[in-house]
Design a protein around this motif. Sequence first.
Motif, PDB file in Angstrom:
ATOM      1  N   ILE A  80       0.836  -1.199   0.000  1.00  0.00           N
ATOM      2  CA  ILE A  80       0.000   0.000   0.000  1.00  0.00           C
ATOM      3  C   ILE A  80       0.874   1.253   0.000  1.00  0.00           C
ATOM      4  O   ILE A  80       0.593   2.219  -0.708  1.00  0.00           O
ATOM      5  CB  ILE A  80      -0.963  -0.015   1.207  1.00  0.00           C
ATOM      6  N   SER A  81       1.956   1.211   0.763  1.00  0.00           N
ATOM      7  CA  SER A  81       2.845   2.383   0.840  1.00  0.00           C
ATOM      8  C   SER A  81       3.492   2.690  -0.509  1.00  0.00           C
ATOM      9  O   SER A  81       3.691   3.862  -0.849  1.00  0.00           O
ATOM     10  CB  SER A  81       3.923   2.162   1.899  1.00  0.00           C
ATOM     11  N   GLU A  82       3.814   1.666  -1.278  1.00  0.00           N
ATOM     12  CA  GLU A  82       4.404   1.890  -2.603  1.00  0.00           C
ATOM     13  C   GLU A  82       3.417   2.598  -3.528  1.00  0.00           C
ATOM     14  O   GLU A  82       3.787   3.522  -4.250  1.00  0.00           O
ATOM     15  CB  GLU A  82       4.810   0.571  -3.251  1.00  0.00           C
ATOM     16  N   VAL A  83       2.164   2.156  -3.502  1.00  0.00           N
ATOM     17  CA  VAL A  83       1.138   2.759  -4.347  1.00  0.00           C
ATOM     18  C   VAL A  83       0.896   4.208  -3.912  1.00  0.00           C
ATOM     19  O   VAL A  83       0.808   5.113  -4.739  1.00  0.00           O
ATOM     20  CB  VAL A  83      -0.172   1.935  -4.315  1.00  0.00           C
ATOM     21  N   ARG A  84       0.817   4.431  -2.590  1.00  0.00           N
ATOM     22  CA  ARG A  84       0.613   5.788  -2.077  1.00  0.00           C
ATOM     23  C   ARG A  84       1.758   6.712  -2.524  1.00  0.00           C
ATOM     24  O   ARG A  84       1.522   7.811  -3.016  1.00  0.00           O
ATOM     25  CB  ARG A  84       0.515   5.783  -0.552  1.00  0.00           C
ATOM     26  N   ASP A  85       3.000   6.253  -2.367  1.00  0.00           N
ATOM     27  CA  ASP A  85       4.156   7.060  -2.768  1.00  0.00           C
ATOM     28  C   ASP A  85       4.126   7.370  -4.261  1.00  0.00           C
ATOM     29  O   ASP A  85       4.453   8.477  -4.683  1.00  0.00           O
ATOM     30  CB  ASP A  85       5.466   6.351  -2.408  1.00  0.00           C
ATOM     31  N   TYR A  86       3.730   6.385  -5.067  1.00  0.00           N
ATOM     32  CA  TYR A  86       3.653   6.570  -6.517  1.00  0.00           C
ATOM     33  C   TYR A  86       2.622   7.649  -6.865  1.00  0.00           C
ATOM     34  O   TYR A  86       2.881   8.531  -7.689  1.00  0.00           O
ATOM     35  CB  TYR A  86       3.292   5.244  -7.188  1.00  0.00           C
ATOM     36  N   LEU A  87       1.459   7.585  -6.224  1.00  0.00           N
ATOM     37  CA  LEU A  87       0.403   8.551  -6.513  1.00  0.00           C
ATOM     38  C   LEU A  87       0.767   9.945  -6.004  1.00  0.00           C
ATOM     39  O   LEU A  87       0.433  10.949  -6.640  1.00  0.00           O
ATOM     40  CB  LEU A  87      -0.931   8.081  -5.933  1.00  0.00           C
ATOM     41  N   VAL A  88       1.464  10.017  -4.879  1.00  0.00           N
ATOM     42  CA  VAL A  88       1.933  11.314  -4.374  1.00  0.00           C
ATOM     43  C   VAL A  88       2.920  11.919  -5.358  1.00  0.00           C
ATOM     44  O   VAL A  88       2.880  13.123  -5.645  1.00  0.00           O
ATOM     45  CB  VAL A  88       2.567  11.168  -2.965  1.00  0.00           C
ATOM     46  N   LYS A  89       3.804  11.070  -5.907  1.00  0.00           N
ATOM     47  CA  LYS A  89       4.781  11.525  -6.892  1.00  0.00           C
ATOM     48  C   LYS A  89       4.086  12.067  -8.151  1.00  0.00           C
ATOM     49  O   LYS A  89       4.597  12.968  -8.813  1.00  0.00           O
ATOM     50  CB  LYS A  89       5.720  10.374  -7.254  1.00  0.00           C
ATOM     51  N   LYS A  98      -6.580   8.741  -1.302  1.00  0.00           N
ATOM     52  CA  LYS A  98      -7.314   7.933  -0.306  1.00  0.00           C
ATOM     53  C   LYS A  98      -8.445   7.157  -0.968  1.00  0.00           C
ATOM     54  O   LYS A  98      -8.646   5.976  -0.680  1.00  0.00           O
ATOM     55  CB  LYS A  98      -7.878   8.828   0.802  1.00  0.00           C
ATOM     56  N   HIS A  99      -9.180   7.825  -1.837  1.00  0.00           N
ATOM     57  CA  HIS A  99     -10.296   7.177  -2.521  1.00  0.00           C
ATOM     58  C   HIS A  99      -9.805   6.002  -3.368  1.00  0.00           C
ATOM     59  O   HIS A  99     -10.390   4.911  -3.340  1.00  0.00           O
ATOM     60  CB  HIS A  99     -11.032   8.198  -3.389  1.00  0.00           C
ATOM     61  N   ALA A 100      -8.726   6.208  -4.120  1.00  0.00           N
ATOM     62  CA  ALA A 100      -8.189   5.152  -4.997  1.00  0.00           C
ATOM     63  C   ALA A 100      -7.692   3.970  -4.171  1.00  0.00           C
ATOM     64  O   ALA A 100      -7.983   2.812  -4.499  1.00  0.00           O
ATOM     65  CB  ALA A 100      -7.067   5.703  -5.862  1.00  0.00           C
ATOM     66  N   ILE A 101      -6.969   4.236  -3.096  1.00  0.00           N
ATOM     67  CA  ILE A 101      -6.420   3.152  -2.269  1.00  0.00           C
ATOM     68  C   ILE A 101      -7.543   2.385  -1.575  1.00  0.00           C
ATOM     69  O   ILE A 101      -7.521   1.154  -1.538  1.00  0.00           O
ATOM     70  CB  ILE A 101      -5.379   3.698  -1.279  1.00  0.00           C
ATOM     71  N   THR A 102      -8.537   3.094  -1.071  1.00  0.00           N
ATOM     72  CA  THR A 102      -9.682   2.423  -0.445  1.00  0.00           C
ATOM     73  C   THR A 102     -10.385   1.516  -1.453  1.00  0.00           C
ATOM     74  O   THR A 102     -10.722   0.367  -1.140  1.00  0.00           O
ATOM     75  CB  THR A 102     -10.676   3.471   0.092  1.00  0.00           C
ATOM     76  N   ARG A 103     -10.576   2.013  -2.652  1.00  0.00           N
ATOM     77  CA  ARG A 103     -11.235   1.222  -3.701  1.00  0.00           C
ATOM     78  C   ARG A 103     -10.410  -0.018  -4.060  1.00  0.00           C
ATOM     79  O   ARG A 103     -10.960  -1.113  -4.235  1.00  0.00           O
ATOM     80  CB  ARG A 103     -11.426   2.122  -4.923  1.00  0.00           C
ATOM     81  N   LEU A 104      -9.093   0.139  -4.149  1.00  0.00           N
ATOM     82  CA  LEU A 104      -8.220  -0.994  -4.476  1.00  0.00           C
ATOM     83  C   LEU A 104      -8.202  -2.035  -3.354  1.00  0.00           C
ATOM     84  O   LEU A 104      -8.130  -3.233  -3.628  1.00  0.00           O
ATOM     85  CB  LEU A 104      -6.806  -0.500  -4.770  1.00  0.00           C
ATOM     86  N   ILE A 105      -8.271  -1.598  -2.120  1.00  0.00           N
ATOM     87  CA  ILE A 105      -8.317  -2.531  -0.987  1.00  0.00           C
ATOM     88  C   ILE A 105      -9.642  -3.293  -1.007  1.00  0.00           C
ATOM     89  O   ILE A 105      -9.672  -4.515  -0.821  1.00  0.00           O
ATOM     90  CB  ILE A 105      -8.103  -1.789   0.351  1.00  0.00           C
ATOM     91  N   GLU A 106     -10.746  -2.568  -1.245  1.00  0.00           N
ATOM     92  CA  GLU A 106     -12.062  -3.219  -1.313  1.00  0.00           C
ATOM     93  C   GLU A 106     -12.114  -4.258  -2.431  1.00  0.00           C
ATOM     94  O   GLU A 106     -12.746  -5.301  -2.290  1.00  0.00           O
ATOM     95  CB  GLU A 106     -13.159  -2.171  -1.540  1.00  0.00           C
ATOM     96  N   GLN A 107     -11.455  -3.969  -3.540  1.00  0.00           N
ATOM     97  CA  GLN A 107     -11.452  -4.888  -4.677  1.00  0.00           C
ATOM     98  C   GLN A 107     -10.358  -5.947  -4.562  1.00  0.00           C
ATOM     99  O   GLN A 107     -10.172  -6.746  -5.463  1.00  0.00           O
ATOM    100  CB  GLN A 107     -11.278  -4.100  -5.980  1.00  0.00           C
ATOM    101  N   ARG A 108      -9.636  -5.911  -3.456  1.00  0.00           N
ATOM    102  CA  ARG A 108      -8.591  -6.886  -3.125  1.00  0.00           C
ATOM    103  C   ARG A 108      -7.407  -6.860  -4.093  1.00  0.00           C
ATOM    104  O   ARG A 108      -6.734  -7.851  -4.293  1.00  0.00           O
ATOM    105  CB  ARG A 108      -9.198  -8.279  -2.996  1.00  0.00           C
ATOM    106  N   LEU A 141       9.211  -0.851   3.566  1.00  0.00           N
ATOM    107  CA  LEU A 141       8.005  -0.734   2.749  1.00  0.00           C
ATOM    108  C   LEU A 141       6.781  -0.364   3.595  1.00  0.00           C
ATOM    109  O   LEU A 141       5.658  -0.359   3.098  1.00  0.00           O
ATOM    110  CB  LEU A 141       7.742  -2.040   1.995  1.00  0.00           C
ATOM    111  N   ARG A 142       7.016  -0.104   4.878  1.00  0.00           N
ATOM    112  CA  ARG A 142       5.983   0.302   5.845  1.00  0.00           C
ATOM    113  C   ARG A 142       4.868  -0.740   5.996  1.00  0.00           C
ATOM    114  O   ARG A 142       3.696  -0.396   6.122  1.00  0.00           O
ATOM    115  CB  ARG A 142       5.428   1.679   5.482  1.00  0.00           C
ATOM    116  N   ILE A 143       5.261  -2.003   5.966  1.00  0.00           N
ATOM    117  CA  ILE A 143       4.327  -3.088   6.261  1.00  0.00           C
ATOM    118  C   ILE A 143       4.168  -3.100   7.793  1.00  0.00           C
ATOM    119  O   ILE A 143       5.167  -3.030   8.509  1.00  0.00           O
ATOM    120  CB  ILE A 143       4.871  -4.452   5.767  1.00  0.00           C
ATOM    121  N   PRO A 144       2.952  -3.198   8.304  1.00  0.00           N
ATOM    122  CA  PRO A 144       2.760  -3.202   9.755  1.00  0.00           C
ATOM    123  C   PRO A 144       3.595  -4.308  10.439  1.00  0.00           C
ATOM    124  O   PRO A 144       3.725  -5.414   9.911  1.00  0.00           O
ATOM    125  CB  PRO A 144       1.262  -3.463   9.927  1.00  0.00           C
ATOM    126  N   THR A 145       4.120  -3.988  11.605  1.00  0.00           N
ATOM    127  CA  THR A 145       5.017  -4.893  12.337  1.00  0.00           C
ATOM    128  C   THR A 145       4.354  -6.237  12.623  1.00  0.00           C
ATOM    129  O   THR A 145       5.002  -7.277  12.499  1.00  0.00           O
ATOM    130  CB  THR A 145       5.473  -4.241  13.657  1.00  0.00           C
TER     131      THR A 145
END
Length: 152
Positions: A80-89, A98-108, A141-145
Motif C-alpha cells: 500500500i505504501s508503494e502505491v501511495r508514494d507513486y500517486l503522491v509523486k 485515499k479514494h483510490a487506495i480504499t477502492r483498491l483494498i475493497e477490490q482486493r 516498505l511500511r508493512i505493519p510490524t
Amino acid sequence: MKIAKFTTQKKNQDRLNVFIEREGKEEFAFAIDVDVFIKYGLTKGMELEDDFVQDVLEAEEAQKAYKLAINYLSYRMRAISEVRDYLVKKELSESAIKHAITRLIEQRYLNDEEFAKAYVQTKFNTSPSGPIKIKRELEQLRIPTDVVESVL
C-alpha cells in the motif's frame, strides 16, 4: 454554463472532451473519463453549476488516481505504501489518493499481508537473504510490524 458537445480523445477512447457554450461559441471546458461521464449523467444541453463542475472534476481526479494505480499494479504486487508514494509523486490530491487506495483494498488488489507473504517467499527462493534482512526490507516498505512478524 451549458454543455455544447462531447468528443472522444484521439489517443484515449476512454476519455471525453467537454465543450461548453459561451457567448454563442463552443469552448473547451475540461476532459473526463467515460466512467465519470456515466456516473454524473452528463448530456448535451445540460446546464452546469460551479459546485457540480467541482464535484465532477474531483471525481475525475479520483478516477485518474485509480487508473494510474491499476497500471502501476499491473507490473507486480505492491505494498500500500508503494502505491501511495507513486500517486503522491504524480501530484494527485490526498482525497483522490485515499479514494483510490480504499477502492483498491475493497477490490482486493491491495493487501499488505498477501504482499508480505509473496515477498518473503520470493526472497527465500531467489536470494540468500536471511529473515533479518527481509524483515528490514518489509519495514522499509511500511508493512505493519504485526504482519511482518506473522509472515516471517
